[in-house]
Write an enzyme that holds these catalytic residues in place. Structure first.
Site, PDB file in Angstrom:
ATOM      1  N   ASP A  74       0.829  -1.213   0.000  1.00  0.00           N
ATOM      2  CA  ASP A  74       0.000   0.000   0.000  1.00  0.00           C
ATOM      3  C   ASP A  74       0.862   1.262   0.000  1.00  0.00           C
ATOM      4  O   ASP A  74       2.096   1.199   0.072  1.00  0.00           O
ATOM      5  CB  ASP A  74      -0.945  -0.008   1.206  1.00  0.00           C
ATOM      6  N   HIS A  94       9.010  -5.270  -1.442  1.00  0.00           N
ATOM      7  CA  HIS A  94       8.167  -6.302  -2.047  1.00  0.00           C
ATOM      8  C   HIS A  94       7.254  -5.750  -3.127  1.00  0.00           C
ATOM      9  O   HIS A  94       6.367  -6.461  -3.601  1.00  0.00           O
ATOM     10  CB  HIS A  94       7.347  -7.019  -0.972  1.00  0.00           C
ATOM     11  N   GLY A 131       5.861  36.642  21.236  1.00  0.00           N
ATOM     12  CA  GLY A 131       5.921  37.945  21.885  1.00  0.00           C
ATOM     13  C   GLY A 131       5.846  39.091  20.905  1.00  0.00           C
ATOM     14  O   GLY A 131       6.274  38.984  19.755  1.00  0.00           O
ATOM     15  N   LEU A 159       7.064  42.171  16.838  1.00  0.00           N
ATOM     16  CA  LEU A 159       7.546  43.533  17.054  1.00  0.00           C
ATOM     17  C   LEU A 159       8.200  43.668  18.429  1.00  0.00           C
ATOM     18  O   LEU A 159       7.627  43.274  19.444  1.00  0.00           O
ATOM     19  CB  LEU A 159       6.376  44.518  16.946  1.00  0.00           C
ATOM     20  N   PHE A 217       5.888  37.261   9.863  1.00  0.00           N
ATOM     21  CA  PHE A 217       4.526  37.230   9.343  1.00  0.00           C
ATOM     22  C   PHE A 217       4.411  38.094   8.082  1.00  0.00           C
ATOM     23  O   PHE A 217       4.930  39.222   8.042  1.00  0.00           O
ATOM     24  CB  PHE A 217       3.537  37.729  10.398  1.00  0.00           C
ATOM     25  N   ARG A 247       0.677  30.570  12.155  1.00  0.00           N
ATOM     26  CA  ARG A 247       0.796  30.256  13.586  1.00  0.00           C
ATOM     27  C   ARG A 247       0.597  28.769  13.840  1.00  0.00           C
ATOM     28  O   ARG A 247       1.326  28.153  14.622  1.00  0.00           O
ATOM     29  CB  ARG A 247      -0.228  31.062  14.386  1.00  0.00           C
ATOM     30  N   GLY A 299      -3.035  38.204  18.626  1.00  0.00           N
ATOM     31  CA  GLY A 299      -2.243  37.138  18.009  1.00  0.00           C
ATOM     32  C   GLY A 299      -1.629  36.219  19.045  1.00  0.00           C
ATOM     33  O   GLY A 299      -1.580  35.000  18.854  1.00  0.00           O
TER      34      GLY A 299
END
Length: 476
Positions: free
Chosen positions: A112, A150, A287, A324, A355, A373, A401
Site C-alpha cells: 500500500d 516487495h 511575543g 515587534l 509574518f 501560527r 495574536g
C-alpha cells in the site's frame, strides 16, 4: 507507561537526534487503516485451492500453490492484491506521528501507499523506490526515502508474492539487499507492525543475519504479548507462549531488542512519547511589544536576548514569528550563542518565520497569519509568552495574536509558559494557566507550580524570571 516502554523511547530518541533512526514497517502497520494482513489477503486464494487459510502456516507456499495450479499464471493473485490495497484509506495516527518526525529512511514489505501518503501530508518530499530502476536515481531535495522491497500495489505483476519470487529475490533484487545492508550498518531500524507469524519476517531476518552475523548494529522490534483467546484451552495458550519465547530468542540472535506491548494502542503511546520528547527540544517564543510595561525597551529587549541565548546554549531549537520588539532580540541571542559555541546556524538552531504583511492572493491576511501560527506551533513542544501588546488606532491593547498562539499551543499539546511578570497579554495568560493548574485541568508537580508562581511575581527581577523559565523548561 511501562518502564520498558520508557527505556525504548530513550533509545529511539537518541537515535532520532543523531539522524540514525529508520523504520521497517510490516503488514500490521497498515491494518489500523483497514488493510488486510497476509492471511486475509490470501483467504480467497485458499478457497480457490479448496484449502483453509486458518490451517496454513506457510502463506508464501500457499501463494505458490495457486501460481503453480494455474500454469504459472498470476492474474488472480495480482487481481487480489490490487483489490485489497487499492481502496482509499487514510494513514493511521502512527503513520502521522512518524511522518512528523525527522526520519529519513523507511523500509516496508507492504504494497500500500500509506507511508508515502502520510509523508506527503506532512509536506515532505518523498523518494519512493520499489524497483531496481529507482535505486540509482535520487529525487531532488528529498526529505525521506521509502524502500518498498516487495513492490507496489500499482505494479502487481512485479510484487513479491510467491515462493518463486522469494527464492529469486537475492539474485534479481540484490541491490535492494545491498541498500538494506547499508542501512543496517549505519542506522537503527524500528521494526513495527510485525508479528511472529508474519511470513515475511523470516525471509528478511535470515538475510540480515547472514550479512551481519558478527558485526551488526542492534535494531528495535515492538511485539504484542501472546493473549489467551476466547475459548482457548490453557494448554494451547501455554504452547503459544513458549513458541513466542523461542521466537524472541531468535530475534535477539538477529540483533533485535524486543519490547512488548499488551495492546496495539500502546504502540501509539510509545510513538507519541517519542514525538513529545523530540518536540520539547523546540521552543517557540511568542511575543510582541510596542510598550514594555513596567520596563524600558532596553530592559525588555535584553531580557529576551539573554533568554534566547541561554535556551540556545542548552541545545534548544528556537522558533520565532519575529514579533515587534521581540523577534530581533530572539534572533540576536541565538546567533551569539551559536557563534560562540563554534556551531553552524541552521534550522536545527533557529527557525524564523516573519509574518507576511500583505496578502494579494485568495486568502485574507488574517487567514494567512492563522495558518502560519498553526504551522509553527505544530513544530514546538514548549511555548514561552512574553509581553504581548500592540498599537491600534493610537491605543496600546493586548495582542490578539498571542491569544491565538496560546490557544493553538493548548490544542497541539504544546506546554505553555506565559511570563506574567512582563505584563500585557502574557499576564492575562499567566492568570489562566494558574487557574488551570488549580482546577486540575493542567496537572503539574509542586515544583513546577512554584516556578509558575514566580513568573508572575512583580517583586522579581527579569534576571530572576529568566532563571525560573530555564528551570521550568528543563523540568518539563
Amino acid at each position: 507507561m511501562e518502564q520498558a516502554h520508557i527505556k525504548l523511547v530513550d533509545r529511539l530518541y537518541k537515535e532520532l537526534l543523531s539522524g540514525s533512526l529508520g523504520i521497517f514497517a510490516g503488514a500490521g502497520f497498515s491494518q489500523g487503516a483497514g488493510y488486510v494482513n497476509w492471511k486475509e489477503l490470501l483467504r480467497p486464494i485458499a478457497v480457490d485451492l479448496d484449502l483453509d487459510v486458518d490451517e496454513e502456516t506457510d502463506l508464501v507456499a500457499l501463494a505458490q500453490y495457486h501460481f503453480t495450479k494455474h500454469g504459472e499464471n498470476r492474474n488472480r493473485l495480482n487481481h487480489q492484491l490490487v483489490e485489497a490495497f487499492s481502496k482509499d484509506a487514510e494513514p493511521t495516527e502512527n503513520h502521522r506521528i512518524l511522518a512528523r518526525l525527522p526520519i529519513a529512511t523507511y523500509w516496508t514489505t507492504n504494497y500500500d501507499r500509506l507511508i508515502e501518503k502520510s509523508l506527503k501530508d506532512a509536506h515532505k518530499v518523498v523518494d519512493v523506490k520499489y524497483c531496481l530502476d529507482h535505486l540509482p536515481i535520487t529525487k531532488y531535495r528529498r526529505d525521506a526515502v521509502v524502500f518498498k522491497m516487495h513492490g507496489d500495489v500499482e505494479h502487481p505483476n512485479d510484487a513479491v508474492l510467491t515462493r518463486d519470487d522469494y527464492e529469486r529475490y537475492h539474485l534479481e533484487m540484490a541491490p535492494f539487499i545491498d541498500a538494506l545492508k547499508g542501512d543496517l550498518i549505519s542506522k537503527t531500524l524500528l521494526f513495527i507492525g510485525f508479528s511472529f507469524t508474519d511470513p515475511n519476517l523470516d525471509y528478511i531476518l535470515s538475510r540480515v543475519r547472514v550479512l551481519y552475523e558478527k558485526n551488526r548494529k542492534q535494531s528495535e522490534c515492538i511485539l504484542r504479548r501472546v493473549h489467551r483467546g476466547n475459548g482457548e484451552s490453557q494448554e494451547r495458550f501455554e504452547y503459544r507462549k513458549r513458541k513466542q519465547e523461542f521466537f524472541e530468542r531468535e530475534l535477539v540472535r538477529y540483533g533485535l531488542i524486543v519490547t512488548h506491548v499488551n495492546e496495539y494502542e500502546e504502540i501509539t503511546d510509545i510513538l507519541r512519547a517519542l514525538e513529545s520528547r523530540y518536540r520539547r527540544q523546540s521552543v517557540f517564543i511568542s511575543g510582541a511589544a510596542y510598550d514594555y510595561g513596567p520596563f524600558t525597551a532596553q530592559e525588555g529587549e535584553l531580557f529576551v536576548f539573554e533568554l534566547a541565548k541561554d535556551l540556545s546554549r542548552r541545545d534548544k531549537r528556537i522558533l520565532s514569528g519575529f514579533g515587534l520588539g521581540v523577534g530581533s532580540a530572539v534572533v540576536a541571542g541565538v546567533i551569539e550563542a551559536t557563534v560562540k559555541a563554534g556551531q553552524a546556524l541552521n534550522d536545527d538552531r533557529l527557525v524564523v518565520r516573519p509574518f507576511p504583511q500583505a496578502g494579494p492572493g485568495e486568502m485574507a491576511l488574517d487567514e494567512l497569519w492563522s495558518a502560519y501560527r498553526a504551522d509553527m506551533l505544530k513544530r514546538a513542544g514548549t511555548a514561552i509568552f512574553v509581553f504581548g501588546d500592540k498599537l491600534i488606532d493610537g491605543e496600546v491593547v493586548p495582542s490578539s495574536g498571542m491569544r491565538e498562539e496560546f490557544n493553538l499551543a493548548l490544542k497541539n499539546g504544546v506546554f505553555p509558559i506565559p511570563v506574567g511578570r512582563t505584563g500585557a497579554m502574557a499576564k492575562e495568560l499567566w492568570n489562566e494557566v494558574i487557574k488551570r493548574i488549580d482546577d486540575g485541568k493542567m496537572k503539574v508537580s509542586p515544583e513546577i507550580r512554584e516556578l509558575f508562581e514566580q513568573l508572575g511575581d512583580d517583586a522579581r527581577t527579569l534576571d530572576e524570571i529568566r532563571i525560573s523559565i530555564l528551570k521550568l523548561v528543563a523540568l518539563i
